[in-house]
Scaffold this active site. Structure first.
Site, PDB file in Angstrom:
ATOM      1  CB  SER A 198      -0.870   0.031   1.253  1.00  0.00           C
ATOM      2  OG  SER A 198      -0.079   0.323   2.379  1.00  0.00           O
ATOM      3  CG  ASP A 199       1.492   5.926  -1.176  1.00  0.00           C
ATOM      4  OD1 ASP A 199       2.419   5.982  -0.342  1.00  0.00           O
ATOM      5  OD2 ASP A 199       1.340   6.787  -2.064  1.00  0.00           O
ATOM      6  CD1 TRP A 200       5.030   5.522   4.809  1.00  0.00           C
ATOM      7  CD2 TRP A 200       4.840   4.269   2.985  1.00  0.00           C
ATOM      8  NE1 TRP A 200       6.165   4.740   4.711  1.00  0.00           N
ATOM      9  CE2 TRP A 200       6.076   3.955   3.609  1.00  0.00           C
ATOM     10  CE3 TRP A 200       4.517   3.560   1.829  1.00  0.00           C
ATOM     11  CZ2 TRP A 200       6.957   3.003   3.107  1.00  0.00           C
ATOM     12  CZ3 TRP A 200       5.403   2.616   1.329  1.00  0.00           C
ATOM     13  CH2 TRP A 200       6.595   2.357   1.961  1.00  0.00           C
TER      14      TRP A 200
END
Ligand code: BGC
Length: 865
Positions: free
Chosen positions: A260-262
């Site tokens: 996932s992106d952060w």
């Protein structure tokens, strides 16, 4: 425990292997990562999976909260912690590192070999620091010049982006470091990136926005994909079953991991719908949430095992279980990488205008050079955000110009304190006082809501649009460590007619009347006396991102005056444009240069017609007010640590400019094909904004060709100090397509590089097609008078397009013509291809990776170019 970067650096510096000499020299041939046959890898994965406890498996589904930049180790089974680093332009947050030119600059070289070397160099930098996973490249598309992260990406064209990114990936992975292609998908602006929904039809998604990702995992062999924050067509991108499970993993056969992106993970169920690793830590994916989801049958054991299998497969294939990642024999401060960074920078500079022929400058005839502008001394190496790198050393434009000139030449710098180039006080630097603007903004209401649960906290009248979390207290009821969204509803009441400039600090978003402007740092508008314009200012993530936010509006003085030594100079060089404060992650930007910069250009050029404008930035800015009176304009993107040396070598003719635009340069933002659909709107029934890619496949040059507008500089454009000609175009059939061959000649008096671009044009289709689309390119170096035959392959697969009614890839039914030239608007020759037979391509396979038979991943086996 993770050592602090400084301490780590000190310790490494004392290791005897790294003498001063060795710290900057590269070993001749770094050993390759271990090679494993896919069956061997899968057997090893099976063994490990059978030994892992359920708790250990769950721990591998999320990042390590201790640093937010790694996975967790399972020491008893020899599974190491996989260390990650941002980003696409060098190693961030591991002490100083080589700061390479930004992605858009690399794309402007149109040099696949260089992209491979760039990726390899970052791989060596990563290995020298023990990093397993690099968080790049970014392959989102420059749909609008205003996207704050355009500089990290490869421009507007999916073919060019896919080619450059896949070479980068092959390069880095051949060094034994994972590439993470990001942000999957439709994250083409930063405005409200955490919540916005991108809407596009299937054809647009397939042909444009998914293309670079498909190439990055197919041709490039990327082992990791990072999901995006935005939603796509009704569903969050992270944990999007269709995108991640069906398209990426099943259709494209991707064997690696989706991270996932952060903080983008929505729910533990995202693991069922294609997410394999929550980053930066287990926030939604925890032991408790996974156990509960299993009990409630929202997640199956098989899905958990598959995610873990992917991580282990990637780690084993890359040899991460075989020994430590850090290579002590590789220098931290590598001469080889620094030389490459300079080479990319030099090759990426685009000469936009040189009329009358003015460059290159003869350094021997120059006695007095004067340099201006905020970017001259404080030259931005990179745009803002996670792509930033702290270099060992940096050469500013000013320094580069000084270093390149003989000692006798006087280089005079006008140190205008434009480090805050967007403040009205800049006008005062020119010696003219401007009256304090009358209070023209009437703030009706300030609303502050805390995040993430949006509890309304404060509503009050306010005197001005300004808030400072860090220096002063946040509004009543909100603590300093709480994050909030603050909105001001105001009215601009216009006392006298004239041009007004709206200046922002801290990247708030602006709505003027009914129009969303995104996050401009400066916006100029003509306002009539007595009118009143509604203004809404929204500051997001106050307290986390920007601690200080303010908006001011002032009348633009007719003309700024001051002392300009420009008149007596042999040449005046004005370094203006964007910088990381105005263009970066989390915020978009405006199209206009701040008025102070426009006035600087006007003033200097009226004093001295021998004025050169040097622009920094990730895409076009508005040049209308000054371009006609400036003889030389150079686009320099963000050139990394050697910006000044690269610029000087172009100015003084040590190098011949060879950069070509990877994105169209709009004359006015209103003519940009996506203008009416940017940044997005708020719709009934949705709590989040929506950006509708209504222009479909007709964006960028494809859109300009349809609308009939002439961009200021077309896609693919770039001047040289020499001239080229093309002749003898032929197309010969081969097994799976055609070989296009042609002759290219240097008809000028200097050695130079031609960038040959190959476009196809489909005119006989039942569905509208762009006038032309890029499908091949080649850089060719030629001495004066030299001519070369070049070949570009055009596989049948690259002629296919997504049929909007049949909803599948199809071969063209009508005639295909091949066009070659030096830009999208400078086509020199055309040829018709013989009629193509029906598809020779295989249909997409079902997911081979989940059955245990792994496809061959090109990353480790095809590193030859
Ligand atoms: C960015 C990513 C980056 C990550 C880790 C995110 O906010 O969108 O591109 O890799 O942070 O720093």
């Amino acid at each position: 425990m993770r050592l602090g970067a400084g301490l780590l650096f000190l310790l490494l510096a004392s290791v005897p292997l790294r003498s001063e000499e060795q710290r900057t020299a590269e070993p001749s041939s770094p050993p390759n990562p271990s090679h494993h046959a896919p069956e061997v890898v899968e057997r090893r994965v099976d063994q490990l999976l059978s030994k892992l406890t359920q708790e250990e498996k769950i721990s591998l589904l999320a990042g390590d909260s201790a640093d937010g930049m790694s996975t967790l180790a399972i020491r008893r089974l020899g599974i190491p912690k996989l260390v990650m680093a941002d980003g696409p332009q060098g190693i961030r947050a591991h002490g100083p590192a080589c700061s390479f030119p930004s992605g858009i600059a690399l794309a402007a070289t149109w040099d696949q070999k260089l992209a491979y070397e760039y990726g390899s160099a970052i791989g060596r930098e990563a290995k020298a620091r023990g990093i397993h996973i690099q968080l790049g490249p970014g392959v989102n598309i420059a749909r609008t010049p205003l996207n704050g992260r355009n500089f990290e990406y490869y421009g507007e064209d999916p073919y060019l982006t896919g080619e450059m990114a896949s070479r980068w990936i092959q390069g880095i992975q051949a060094q034994g470091v994972i590439a993470t292609v990001k942000h999957f998908v439709g994250n083409d602006e930063e405005w409200r990136r955490m919540e916005i929904e991108s809407l596009m039809d299937e054809q647009t998604l397939r042909e444009i926005y998914l293309q670079p990702f498909q190439k990055a995992v197919g041709q490039g062999g990327a082992w990791a994909v990072m999901s995006a924050y935005n939603k796509l067509n009704g569903f969050p991108s992270t944990g999007n079953d269709r995108l991640q499970n069906r398209i990426l993993k099943q259709e494209w056969g991707f064997p690696g991991i989706v991270m996932s992106d952060w903080w983008a993970t929505q729910d533990v169920k995202d693991i069922a719908t294609g997410l394999d690793l929550e980053m930066p830590m287990g926030y939604k994916v925890t032991k408790e949430s996974v156990t509960k989801a299993l009990q409630e049958k929202k997640l199956s054991q098989e899905q958990i095992d598959q995610a873990v299998r992917r991580l282990l497969r990637m780690a084993i294939s890359m040899g991460f279980l075989n020994g430590k990642q850090e290579r002590n024999d590789l220098p931290l401060d590598s001469k080889q990488n620094a030389a490459l960074a300079l080479d990319v920078a030099t090759k990426s500079i685009v000469l936009l205008k040189n009329s009358p022929t003015f460059l290159p400058l003869d350094r021997k005839s120059l006695r007095h050079v004067v340099v201006y502008g905020p970017n001259a001394q404080d030259t931005p190496a990179v745009g803002g955000g996670s792509g930033g790198v702290e270099p060992f050393r940096k050469v500013s434009f000013l320094q580069g110009i000084r270093d390149a000139l003989p000692k006798e030449t006087e280089v005079f710098y006008v140190p205008m304190p434009l480090s805050k180039p967007f403040s009205l006080s800049n006008f005062l630097e020119f010696g003219k006082e401007i009256p304090v603007p009358p209070r023209i903004v009437d703030v009706r209401r300030m609303t502050c809501v805390t995040q993430p649960n949006f509890t309304k906290v404060t509503v009050r009248r306010d005197r001005k649009i300004s808030i400072s979390w860090t220096h002063r207290s946040p509004p009543e009821g909100v603590s300093k460590d709480q994050e909030a969204r603050v909105t001001w509803d105001a009215e601009i009441k216009v006392p006298v007619s004239g041009n007004y400039e709206l200046l922002t600090e801290g990247h708030p978003e602006i709505r003027l009347g009914n129009r969303e402007l995104g996050n401009p740092e400066s916006y100029v508008m003509l306002l009539e006396k007595g009118s009143s314009v509604p203004l809404r200012v929204t500051a997001n993530e106050v307290g986390r991102g920007s601690g200080h936010v303010s908006v001011r509006i002032g009348i633009v003085p007719e003309e700024a005056t001051g002392l300009y030594p420009a008149k007596s100079a042999d040449v005046a060089i004005v370094c203006v444009g964007l910088n990381p404060d105005v263009e970066g992650e989390g915020y978009d930007r405006g199209f206009a240069l701040p008025v102070a910069q426009q006035q600087l250009i006007a003033k200097v050029s009226s004093a001295n017609p021998r004025t050169i404008v040097v622009l920094s930035g990730g895409a076009a800015v508005d040049m209308r007010t000054w371009i006609d009176r400036i003889p030389v304009v150079l686009q320099t993107w963000y050139l990394g640590q050697s910006a000044g040396t690269a610029l000087a070598s172009i100015l003084f003719g040590d190098a011949n400019p060879s950069g070509h635009l990877p994105c169209t340069f709009d004359r006015s933002i209103e003519e940009n094909p996506s203008f009416h659909e940017y940044p997005g709107t708020f719709q009934e029934g949705k709590d989040w904004p929506v950006v509708n890619y209504k222009e479909g496949i007709f964006y960028g040059y494809r859109g300009y060709d349809r609308s009939g507008h002439d961009p200021l500089f077309p896609f693919g454009f770039g001047l040289s100090y020499t001239s080229f000609d093309l002749s003898l175009l032929t197309a010969s059939p081969i097994a799976d397509g055609h070989t296009i061959s042609l002759d290219v000649a240097n008809t000028g008096k200097r050695s130079g590089v031609a960038v040959i671009q190959l476009y196809i044009s489909l005119t006989g289709e039942s569905t509208p097609r762009p006038l032309r689309e890029l499908k091949g390119f080649q850089r060719v170096e030629l001495n004066p008078g030299e001519s070369k035959k070049i070949k570009i392959s055009l596989p049948d697969s690259s002629l296919m397009y997504w049929h909007p009614l049949k909803n599948e890839w199809v071969m063209p039914e009508g005639q295909v013509s091949v066009e070659v030239g030096f830009s999208e608007r400078d086509i020199r020759m055309k040829a018709l291809l013989p009629k193509i037979e029906p598809p020779r391509l295989e249909p997409p396979k079902s997911d081979p990776t989940e059955s245990g038979s792994l496809r061959l991943v090109p990353s480790l086996s095809t590193n030859a170019l």
